[in-house]
Write a protein that holds these residues in place. Structure first.
Motif, PDB file in Angstrom:
ATOM      1  N   ALA A 337       0.853  -1.189   0.000  1.00 61.22           N
ATOM      2  CA  ALA A 337       0.000   0.000   0.000  1.00 61.22           C
ATOM      3  C   ALA A 337       0.886   1.235   0.000  1.00 61.22           C
ATOM      4  N   ARG A 338       0.631   2.132  -0.959  1.00 62.25           N
ATOM      5  CA  ARG A 338       1.459   3.325  -1.097  1.00 62.25           C
ATOM      6  C   ARG A 338       0.585   4.541  -1.386  1.00 62.25           C
ATOM      7  N   VAL A 339       1.029   5.692  -0.881  1.00 61.39           N
ATOM      8  CA  VAL A 339       0.368   6.956  -1.165  1.00 61.39           C
ATOM      9  C   VAL A 339       1.278   7.744  -2.089  1.00 61.39           C
ATOM     10  N   ARG A 344      -2.962   9.898  -3.716  1.00 67.81           N
ATOM     11  CA  ARG A 344      -3.808   8.761  -4.062  1.00 67.81           C
ATOM     12  C   ARG A 344      -3.241   7.481  -3.470  1.00 67.81           C
ATOM     13  N   LEU A 345      -4.103   6.716  -2.805  1.00 64.07           N
ATOM     14  CA  LEU A 345      -3.705   5.438  -2.233  1.00 64.07           C
ATOM     15  C   LEU A 345      -3.847   4.345  -3.282  1.00 64.07           C
ATOM     16  N   VAL A 405       0.545   5.389   5.374  1.00 66.36           N
ATOM     17  CA  VAL A 405      -0.806   5.564   4.839  1.00 66.36           C
ATOM     18  C   VAL A 405      -1.627   6.538   5.680  1.00 66.36           C
ATOM     19  N   LEU A 409      -2.588  10.618   4.601  1.00 69.40           N
ATOM     20  CA  LEU A 409      -3.971  10.817   4.171  1.00 69.40           C
ATOM     21  C   LEU A 409      -4.842  11.442   5.256  1.00 69.40           C
ATOM     22  N   ALA A 416      -7.275   3.826   7.861  1.00 71.37           N
ATOM     23  CA  ALA A 416      -6.208   3.596   6.883  1.00 71.37           C
ATOM     24  C   ALA A 416      -6.172   2.131   6.457  1.00 71.37           C
ATOM     25  N   VAL A 420      -7.124   0.341   2.708  1.00 70.74           N
ATOM     26  CA  VAL A 420      -6.284  -0.594   1.955  1.00 70.74           C
ATOM     27  C   VAL A 420      -7.103  -1.807   1.504  1.00 70.74           C
TER      28      VAL A 420
END
Length: 687
Positions: A337-339, A344-345, A405, A409, A416, A420
């Motif tokens: 999982a990356r922002v 944007r996730l 995350v 955000l 969070a 995901v």
């Protein structure tokens, strides 16, 4: 054939190596799981076999078959880890590999980037020769041309050579002459011929397939040599067979010569498991979803079959060999999982792999993965992962999720992690939906078979999004692809191509092609040591309307090659065309393209019902808090081994076994069958 009692199916994935073991002396089928060793997968394979032997009480000398699914070929293509190779082709056709097809994947991209050619221009050599589409020789291949070819190849220092001549599917003699000369003058360099690997029309696809095979020969051959050396060092001498993309197995010698047939080796085990389990449960329509550590594979079983496609694709490269129809996306328990800079996730397709793995594994991972999100929301138990043999680091997981995350955000920990999973579930549902919609099928008509180590936690959410109301959680779901491999038989595919009208004039050439293919299949099964009463041959023909650029593969109706069976096959083609494309033209000329033969050698049957596994850890606590739908629930936790047949659970509930966890969401209920499968059904309205 072998009379040794133990057969082992192995599926080496990106994160874990899964085994299913069948002992004929007891009738038991048991599971084992061990971390994959990416640098040398044979280490993990041997660790799994020796660990299973110790747990289940058999010796290595008891093992007759090891049926081995592998991602070695797939990973080499995805990572472009190839040796230096050369391509020999008809003079003037050296650039076919680079020209490819003029398909626009990104239709609004002004500067589309085609995939790089697998073999650079200076290693693509033309030779003066020419065959016609009907197999005649227009320009003979001379000794002088062969001498010149050897002189050009010798200083290039290549490790492998692909040979793809124009119309070699119709007449392979010039390719055979080149192979004979290279074997004499450049001994030790493997040569792949298109007339052997993919003897079919379409120059680009045939060239791509043959080049992929040539580049994979040193990769797969080196792996098999290491594996055999490791087996020998352990005094272990089973009959080792490799799983092919068509769901069958073949000898290691054939796999080393034709490794392109292994590109869907592991996932095809999941497709075979879907079909086998659907038969056992009496399901006429089932969609199998296999979520492991790095990927999510979808296969469809309906009307007692899995579709076999004659051409697939891997990383934008066409592969024209028969393979089980499987849709794969990069979404698994290890998906990261990356922002992004745009806030944007995203989740996947990049994966944490086996090492370092998700943050909670405690092996140095710093980016949160799907498994970390499931742990944070209580869906996994940190003290009971892999049956309690692996402790998870919950504190490190919290820190990573917030740092990577939550904080970027502006979300709390639970929000969070739930974000995901929401993105992940949407991707899984979309892949499943596409696999059905493209065939004109409605997901609501299907039952979902959920398996893989990570799949059962996500199944209810994905089914809700699709409108599916029945989910099967098989016993030992985490290793079900290996269970499918355990049921594999020896399988070989042969083809002969010739474009001609599909009418009475085709009977004589069809009979000649059939005789040739039958002889080749018989020789191959003889080499495998398959008794005649365990053999079966099935035929199909690729047909199209004249002027079409695609074909449908139609089962050959009737017995033998005669006017009656030809007419029945043509009628079947019109019916299939109407089913697939909503129209048919029975009065139009039907054109024959390819005759196909699938030869099968049956191994001993394996009981489909899996025996109850041996417990390796004490029963877990009976309740824990699980975050579902934006709030925490006090959720009962059940040990699968403790569930009685016909016992009914009402969601939310957790069912744990050694290698996987199933989440029964609110609005669902679940019942254990006498065969130890859990069947979940939607009890409320649509989610």
């Amino acid at each position: 054939m072998t009379d040794k009692p133990v057969r082992i199916g192995v599926d080496i994935g990106g994160t874990f190596t899964d085994l299913q073991i069948r002992d004929a002396r007891t009738g038991r089928v048991t599971a084992f799981k061990t971390p994959t060793t990416p640098d040398d997968p044979s280490l993990g394979l041997m660790a799994g076999i020796t660990g299973a032997a110790a747990r289940y009480g058999f010796s290595l000398a008891d093992v007759g078959y090891v049926l081995h699914g592998t991602t070695i070929a797939t990973n080499a293509v995805l990572e472009r880890k190839f040796p230096r190779g050369a391509l020999v082709t008809t003079a003037g056709f050296e650039d076919v590999l680079e020209i490819g097809r003029h398909n626009r994947r990104d239709i609004y991209n002004v500067w589309p980037q085609p995939p790089a050619a697998l073999i650079p221009r200076d290693l693509r050599l033309g030779v003066v020769e020419r065959a016609t589409a009907k197999g005649g020789i227009e320009t003979p291949l001379t000794d002088q041309a062969l001498d010149a070819l050897v002189r050009r190849l010798a200083p290039l220092n290549v490790a492998t050579i692909a040979v793809t001549l124009l119309h070699a599917y119709a007449n392979p003699r010039h390719e055979e002459m080149i192979a004979e000369r290279l074997a004499r003058d450049l001994a030790g360099i493997p040569v792949s011929l298109s007339s052997v690997i993919s003897p079919e029309i379409r120059e680009y696809e045939r060239t791509s397939t043959t080049v992929l095979n040539a580049l994979l020969v040193p990769v797969v051959a080196n792996y098999l040599e290491r594996l055999k050396a490791r087996l020998d060092a352990a005094g272990f001498a089973p009959r080792l067979m490799m799983v092919q993309s068509n769901g069958g197995v073949c000898s290691t010698d054939l796999a080393a010569r034709e490794p392109v047939r292994l590109l869907l080796s592991g996932p095809s085990g999941g497709a075979l498991a879907t079909l086998t389990l659907a038969r056992e449960l009496g399901l006429s329509a089932a969609v199998g979803v296999d979520m492991g550590g790095t990927s999510f594979d979808v296969s469809v079983a309906r009307d007692d079959r899995i579709d076999i496609v004659m051409q697939g694709e891997i990383d934008r490269l066409p592969v024209r060999v028969p393979m089980a129809e499987i849709r794969t996306i990069g979404a698994g328990g290890g998906s990261l999982a990356r922002v992004g800079n745009n806030g944007r996730l995203t989740v996947g397709p990049e994966s944490a792999g086996a090492r370092p793995g998700p943050v909670c594994y405690g092996r140095g991972g710093t980016e949160p993965a799907v498994t970390d999100a499931n742990l944070l929301l209580g869906r996994l138990d940190a003290a009971f992962f892999l049956g309690g043999t692996m402790q998870l680091d919950l504190d490190a997981c919290r820190s990573a999720m917030m740092a990577r995350v939550g904080t970027p955000l502006g979300l709390g920990l639970e929000q969070a992690a739930e974000g995901v999973l929401t993105i992940t579930n949407a991707a899984l549902a979309n892949a499943t939906r596409l696999s059905l919609f493209e065939k004109g099928l409605d997901p609501r008509d299907f039952a979902m078979l959920s398996f893989g180590g990570a799949g059962s936690i996500h199944a209810c959410a994905v089914a809700d999004e699709l409108g599916i109301r029945t989910i099967v959680f098989p016993e030992n779901a985490s290793t079900l692809s290996a269970w499918g491999i355990l049921h594999s038989d020896i399988s070989h595919d042969f083809a002969r191509a010739r474009v001609m009208p599909f009418d009475g004039s085709a009977l004589e050439p069809l009979t000649a092609m059939a005789d040739d293919l039958t002889a080749r299949a018989t020789a191959r099964l003889d080499g495998d040591g398959i008794p005649t009463d365990r053999r079966s041959l099935s035929w199909s023909a690729d047909l199209r309307y004249k002027g079409q650029a695609f074909e449908l593969s139609v089962p050959w109706e009737g017995f033998g090659f005669n006017a009656g069976s030809l007419a029945m096959t043509a009628t079947r083609f019109h019916t299939m065309h109407a089913q697939r494309f909503a129209y048919a033209n029975p009065d139009d000329l039907v054109e024959f393209v390819t005759l196909r033969l699938a030869a099968r050698g049956r191994l001993d049957a394996v009981e489909t019902r899996t025996a109850q596994p041996v417990a390796v850890a004490a029963a877990v606590k009976r309740q824990r808090r699980v975050f579902i739908g934006g709030e925490w629930h006090d959720t009962p936790v059940h040990r699968r081994d403790d569930l009685a047949a016909d016992e009914r659970l009402v969601g939310p509930a957790i069912i744990e076994e050694d290698y996987t966890t199933a989440l029964i969401a609110p609005g669902w209920s679940a019942t254990m069958t006498t065969a130890r499968h859990v069947i979940a059904t939607r009890t409320g309205g649509a989610a």
